[in-house]
Design a protein around this motif. Structure first.
Motif, PDB file in Angstrom:
ATOM      1  N   ASP A   1       0.205  -1.778  -0.249  1.00 32.64           N
ATOM      2  CA  ASP A   1       0.880  -1.300  -1.530  1.00 32.64           C
ATOM      3  C   ASP A   1       1.846   0.179  -1.280  1.00 32.64           C
ATOM      4  OD1 ASP A   1      -0.970   1.164  -1.625  1.00 32.64           O
ATOM      5  OD2 ASP A   1      -2.158   0.134  -3.132  1.00 32.64           O
ATOM      6  N   ARG A   2       2.261   0.588  -2.020  1.00 32.18           N
ATOM      7  CA  ARG A   2       3.222   1.790  -2.046  1.00 32.18           C
ATOM      8  C   ARG A   2       2.616   3.165  -1.342  1.00 32.18           C
ATOM      9  NH1 ARG A   2       8.023   1.175  -4.792  1.00 32.18           N
ATOM     10  NH2 ARG A   2       8.140  -0.600  -6.247  1.00 32.18           N
ATOM     11  N   ASP A   3       1.120   3.164  -1.283  1.00 25.34           N
ATOM     12  CA  ASP A   3       0.225   4.014  -0.877  1.00 25.34           C
ATOM     13  C   ASP A   3      -0.165   3.895   0.665  1.00 25.34           C
ATOM     14  OD1 ASP A   3       0.941   5.879  -2.932  1.00 25.34           O
ATOM     15  OD2 ASP A   3      -0.770   4.959  -4.274  1.00 25.34           O
ATOM     16  N   PHE A   4       0.228   2.495   1.121  1.00 30.10           N
ATOM     17  CA  PHE A   4      -0.316   2.161   2.272  1.00 30.10           C
ATOM     18  C   PHE A   4      -1.904   1.519   2.269  1.00 30.10           C
ATOM     19  CE2 PHE A   4       3.463   4.185   3.479  1.00 30.10           C
ATOM     20  CZ  PHE A   4       3.907   3.459   4.511  1.00 30.10           C
ATOM     21  N   ASN A   5      -2.399   1.344   1.084  1.00 28.32           N
ATOM     22  CA  ASN A   5      -3.743   0.817   1.036  1.00 28.32           C
ATOM     23  C   ASN A   5      -3.483  -0.806   1.310  1.00 28.32           C
ATOM     24  OD1 ASN A   5      -5.185   3.054  -0.252  1.00 28.32           O
ATOM     25  ND2 ASN A   5      -3.831   2.678  -2.108  1.00 28.32           N
ATOM     26  N   VAL A   6      -4.581  -1.310   2.043  1.00 29.03           N
ATOM     27  CA  VAL A   6      -4.502  -2.391   2.566  1.00 29.03           C
ATOM     28  C   VAL A   6      -5.604  -3.442   1.955  1.00 29.03           C
ATOM     29  CG1 VAL A   6      -4.491  -4.098   4.438  1.00 29.03           C
ATOM     30  CG2 VAL A   6      -3.253  -1.807   4.613  1.00 29.03           C
ATOM     31  N   ASN A   7      -5.223  -4.847   1.429  1.00 29.53           N
ATOM     32  CA  ASN A   7      -6.302  -5.783   0.974  1.00 29.53           C
ATOM     33  C   ASN A   7      -6.152  -6.889   1.855  1.00 29.53           C
ATOM     34  OD1 ASN A   7      -7.454  -7.677  -0.498  1.00 29.53           O
ATOM     35  ND2 ASN A   7      -5.721  -8.296  -1.838  1.00 29.53           N
ATOM     36  N   VAL A   8      -7.370  -7.125   2.510  1.00 24.70           N
ATOM     37  CA  VAL A   8      -7.363  -8.468   3.332  1.00 24.70           C
ATOM     38  C   VAL A   8      -8.609  -9.271   2.694  1.00 24.70           C
ATOM     39  CG1 VAL A   8      -6.641  -7.403   5.421  1.00 24.70           C
ATOM     40  CG2 VAL A   8      -8.846  -7.174   4.815  1.00 24.70           C
ATOM     41  N   MET A   9      -8.964  -9.056   1.486  1.00 24.73           N
ATOM     42  CA  MET A   9     -10.163  -9.761   0.818  1.00 24.73           C
ATOM     43  C   MET A   9      -9.773 -10.659  -0.317  1.00 24.73           C
ATOM     44  SD  MET A   9     -13.227  -9.189   1.720  1.00 24.73           S
ATOM     45  CE  MET A   9     -14.541 -10.604   1.306  1.00 24.73           C
TER      46      MET A   9
ATOM     47  N   VAL B   1      12.464   1.887   7.128  1.00 27.58           N
ATOM     48  CA  VAL B   1      12.815   2.106   5.893  1.00 27.58           C
ATOM     49  C   VAL B   1      11.786   2.730   5.291  1.00 27.58           C
ATOM     50  CG1 VAL B   1      14.431   0.224   5.813  1.00 27.58           C
ATOM     51  CG2 VAL B   1      12.081  -0.151   5.110  1.00 27.58           C
ATOM     52  N   SER B   2      11.704   3.029   4.016  1.00 21.90           N
ATOM     53  CA  SER B   2      10.516   3.662   3.383  1.00 21.90           C
ATOM     54  C   SER B   2       9.793   2.369   2.629  1.00 21.90           C
ATOM     55  CB  SER B   2      11.016   4.389   2.117  1.00 21.90           C
ATOM     56  OG  SER B   2      11.572   3.539   1.087  1.00 21.90           O
ATOM     57  N   ILE B   3       8.433   2.542   2.434  1.00 19.22           N
ATOM     58  CA  ILE B   3       7.565   1.546   1.788  1.00 19.22           C
ATOM     59  C   ILE B   3       8.078   1.248   0.419  1.00 19.22           C
ATOM     60  CG2 ILE B   3       5.868   3.381   0.651  1.00 19.22           C
ATOM     61  CD1 ILE B   3       4.701   0.194   2.300  1.00 19.22           C
TER      62      ILE B   3
ATOM     63  N   LYS C   1       0.283  -2.113  -6.255  1.00 21.91           N
ATOM     64  CA  LYS C   1      -1.061  -1.720  -6.206  1.00 21.91           C
ATOM     65  C   LYS C   1      -1.686  -2.835  -5.531  1.00 21.91           C
ATOM     66  CE  LYS C   1      -4.918   0.154  -8.877  1.00 21.91           C
ATOM     67  NZ  LYS C   1      -5.376   1.084  -7.523  1.00 21.91           N
ATOM     68  N   VAL C   2      -2.433  -2.745  -4.420  1.00 18.75           N
ATOM     69  CA  VAL C   2      -3.179  -3.828  -3.966  1.00 18.75           C
ATOM     70  C   VAL C   2      -4.297  -4.236  -5.067  1.00 18.75           C
ATOM     71  CG1 VAL C   2      -2.836  -3.365  -1.582  1.00 18.75           C
ATOM     72  CG2 VAL C   2      -4.873  -2.375  -2.773  1.00 18.75           C
ATOM     73  N   THR C   3      -4.669  -5.560  -4.995  1.00 21.66           N
ATOM     74  CA  THR C   3      -5.677  -5.941  -5.758  1.00 21.66           C
ATOM     75  C   THR C   3      -6.993  -5.367  -5.498  1.00 21.66           C
ATOM     76  OG1 THR C   3      -4.523  -8.127  -5.904  1.00 21.66           O
ATOM     77  CG2 THR C   3      -6.781  -8.234  -6.607  1.00 21.66           C
ATOM     78  N   SER C   4      -7.341  -5.305  -4.081  1.00 22.42           N
ATOM     79  CA  SER C   4      -8.669  -4.889  -3.556  1.00 22.42           C
ATOM     80  C   SER C   4      -8.501  -4.041  -2.478  1.00 22.42           C
ATOM     81  CB  SER C   4      -9.550  -5.906  -3.062  1.00 22.42           C
ATOM     82  OG  SER C   4      -9.989  -6.818  -4.351  1.00 22.42           O
ATOM     83  N   VAL C   5      -8.946  -3.001  -2.370  1.00 24.58           N
ATOM     84  CA  VAL C   5      -8.688  -1.906  -1.265  1.00 24.58           C
ATOM     85  C   VAL C   5      -9.977  -2.269  -0.544  1.00 24.58           C
ATOM     86  CG1 VAL C   5      -8.574   0.514  -0.389  1.00 24.58           C
ATOM     87  CG2 VAL C   5      -7.724  -0.100  -2.651  1.00 24.58           C
ATOM     88  N   ILE C   6      -9.464  -2.688   0.744  1.00 27.09           N
ATOM     89  CA  ILE C   6     -10.503  -2.549   1.964  1.00 27.09           C
ATOM     90  C   ILE C   6     -10.124  -1.413   3.128  1.00 27.09           C
ATOM     91  CG2 ILE C   6     -10.926  -3.781   4.089  1.00 27.09           C
ATOM     92  CD1 ILE C   6     -12.120  -5.095   1.687  1.00 27.09           C
ATOM     93  N   THR C   7      -8.955  -1.286   3.428  1.00 28.52           N
ATOM     94  CA  THR C   7      -8.542  -0.162   4.139  1.00 28.52           C
ATOM     95  C   THR C   7      -7.582   0.864   3.518  1.00 28.52           C
ATOM     96  OG1 THR C   7      -8.875  -1.405   6.219  1.00 28.52           O
ATOM     97  CG2 THR C   7      -7.386   0.839   6.101  1.00 28.52           C
TER      98      THR C   7
ATOM     99  N   ALA D   1       8.115   0.423   7.812  1.00 27.26           N
ATOM    100  CA  ALA D   1       7.727   1.644   7.088  1.00 27.26           C
ATOM    101  C   ALA D   1       6.727   2.557   7.564  1.00 27.26           C
ATOM    102  CB  ALA D   1       7.395   1.309   5.514  1.00 27.26           C
ATOM    103  N   VAL D   2       6.973   3.769   7.661  1.00 28.04           N
ATOM    104  CA  VAL D   2       6.095   4.766   8.112  1.00 28.04           C
ATOM    105  C   VAL D   2       5.202   5.359   7.094  1.00 28.04           C
ATOM    106  CG1 VAL D   2       5.744   6.719   9.849  1.00 28.04           C
ATOM    107  CG2 VAL D   2       7.399   4.668  10.301  1.00 28.04           C
ATOM    108  N   ASN D   3       3.997   5.511   7.156  1.00 25.39           N
ATOM    109  CA  ASN D   3       3.102   6.515   6.183  1.00 25.39           C
ATOM    110  C   ASN D   3       3.722   7.827   6.514  1.00 25.39           C
ATOM    111  OD1 ASN D   3       1.310   8.273   4.914  1.00 25.39           O
ATOM    112  ND2 ASN D   3      -0.383   6.639   5.337  1.00 25.39           N
ATOM    113  N   PRO D   4       4.033   8.563   5.047  1.00 24.71           N
ATOM    114  CA  PRO D   4       4.729   9.921   5.236  1.00 24.71           C
ATOM    115  C   PRO D   4       3.907  10.906   5.861  1.00 24.71           C
ATOM    116  CG  PRO D   4       5.383   8.857   3.192  1.00 24.71           C
ATOM    117  CD  PRO D   4       4.275   7.996   3.909  1.00 24.71           C
TER     118      PRO D   4
END
Length: 484
Positions: free
Chosen positions: A349-357, A439-441, A398-404, A419-422
């Motif tokens: 998501d826009r905050d770089f949270n990742v869902n792999v679940m 580019v931006s996220i 916004k990701v459905t589930s935050v794993i990372t 995209a690079v985390n600010p």
């Protein structure tokens, strides 16, 4: 934390001639399996595992109820657990991953108590800390002698590293080895040693090695994924950590694994070697060792027949336990020495949270694995993912589930831009001087939305079906029951 002590098993004295029992049923009796116990399994055979289903069928036949399963992971092949849940044999599950009909069943509320999802390092931490107290570990091993010196190499089946099983063997109160190759004493070198083993059962077959490389270890020929992989390798090459004696790990998934091929080419062109490569080891990684482009492989799970042969014959292909791999509560895991880790994502998501679940319908379909472990540990974490899959966005609001969590993610590489985390201004400053499409996220999320449209929100009930722990044991998210 300094006051915490490692959990330990009871001291026992061995007094028999050997530890081999006549049947699985006898092992269950001798181990004292009873209502309310926690039993564990490992997933080195992945979709080729036979033993979990056999053990649970035998336990159910004895009328034992209220079992907690603490497996390192669960797959499609473990669908028979559904019946055991419905019959009250299984009432609790701790795992890293879930897939197939079992995952769908739990996602829709089939298990009364929420499952607990942990990363690989987080599980090792929880076992050592006594948060998961394993009463009996049933561990499939390709070979063992009659005293319990066990190896991931056998005459009938092979899985290579036993990195997950090593932790369970060390901390479970009772350890039962299941094998289809009973060797003469001593069976050396051994991954699990005799002083940790209580009983042994010889079975006709413990698993199908072909199932080891299913799904997550596929090698891609997809042009989009190859483009992503090439650009990810270019990002790695552009940063100052890419130098002689650097280190890296590639995660599961087509694009993530493909990064290895491009990195190898860049290493040859630049005349540099890796000091070590970490993780689940597959053929492209084993080939790097064979070609002299790295000094060491650290292997907690071996992913294919080629890598298993490398594990068997190459002294610099090292087996490590999952605790050595990524336990955050230790004097130092191998993951903490990583320069780069390349990981995949179902969503970011826009905050770089990742869902792999969880999938786009809210159904569990993946695994936490070592994702958050290595993302937090490595100097640079690169996520590789397409902007969208089919008509489903990968880069989302916004990701459905935050794993990372986004704090642990540095760069996202898609086929439409990087995209690079600010928070990583150092990386951004370097990449903006290259010809890579930075580019931006937000730009990526907006582009995905424009292409696939805004999806209808996923419908959940207010009932929690899974608790997601971060690697340190803190709660990072929950998964609600899906209405899909």
């Amino acid at each position: 934390m300094n006051d915490l002590k490692r959990h330990g098993k009871a001291i026992k004295v061995y007094e028999g001639e050997n530890k081999v029992l006549s049947s699985l049923e006898e092992a269950i009796d001798k181990a004292g399996v009873k209502d309310g116990m926690t039993i564990s399994f490992h997933h080195h055979f992945r979709e080729g595992d036979y033993t979990l289903n056999m053990v649970m069928a035998a336990i159910a036949k004895k009328g034992i109820k209220d079992i907690c399963i603490a497996s390192s992971s669960l797959g499609k092949i473990h669908e028979p657990l559904i019946e055991h849940i419905q019959n009250g044999v299984v009432t609790e599950i701790h795992t890293s991953g879930l897939r197939g009909k079992l995952a769908e069943f739990i996602s829709k509320g089939g298990l009364e108590k929420p499952i607990t999802i942990r990363s690989h390092g987080g599980r090792a931490r929880a076992v050592e800390a006594g948060e998961i107290k394993i009463d009996v570990a049933f561990l499939a091993v390709p070979s063992t002698d009659a005293m319990g010196n066990a190896s991931g190499i056998g005459a009938n089946t092979q899985c290579g590293s036993l990195g997950y099983a090593i932790v369970d063997a060390h901390y479970a109160d009772t350890v039962v080895l299941l094998t289809d190759d009973l060797k003469s004493y001593p069976n050396m070198p051994a991954s699990i040693r005799q002083q940790e083993v209580d009983y042994i059962v010889k079975l006709e077959k413990i698993g199908d090695p072909e199932g080891i490389s299913a799904d997550a270890t596929r090698f891609t020929k997809n042009p989009k994924e190859l483009k992503i992989a090439e650009n990810a390798a270019k990002v790695i090459r552009a940063l100052p950590y890419f130098k002689d004696q650097f280190s890296f790990q590639t995660g599961s998934g087509g694009a993530s694994l493909a990064v290895t091929r491009f990195l190898k080419d860049f290493m040859k062109k630049d005349g540099i070697k890796a000091s070590f490569i970490l993780g689940g080891i597959s053929q492209p990684i084993a080939e790097i060792l064979e070609e002299g482009l790295t000094d060491h492989l650290f292997d907690t799970q071996t992913f294919d027949a080629y890598a298993i042969e490398s594990f068997r014959k190459n002294p610099n292909h090292h087996e490590i336990s999952v605790s050595e791999y990524a336990n955050p509560w230790s004097m130092g895991s191998v993951a903490s020495q990583l320069d780069y880790v390349i990981l995949s994502a179902l969503e970011i998501d826009r905050d770089f949270n990742v869902n792999v679940m969880t999938g786009s319908d809210g159904i569990i379909m993946g695994a936490s694995g070592g994702h958050s472990d290595t993302a937090e540990s490595a100097k640079v974490t690169v996520i590789v993912a397409p902007l969208y899959r089919g008509r489903i966005a990968t880069v989302v609001d916004k990701v459905t589930s935050v794993i990372t969590p986004g704090k642990d993610v540095d760069v996202l590489v898609t086929e439409r831009g990087i995209a690079v985390n600010p928070a990583r201004k150092d990386i951004l400053a370097i990449l903006e001087k290259t010809n890579l499409p930075v580019v931006s996220i937000d730009a990526l999320a907006d582009a995905a939305l424009k292409i696939v449209g805004k999806p209808d929100p996923i419908e959940f009930t207010d009932r929690v079906v899974a608790n997601i722990e971060y690697r340190d044991g803190s709660m990072i998210d929950v998964i609600y029951q899906s209405k899909a």
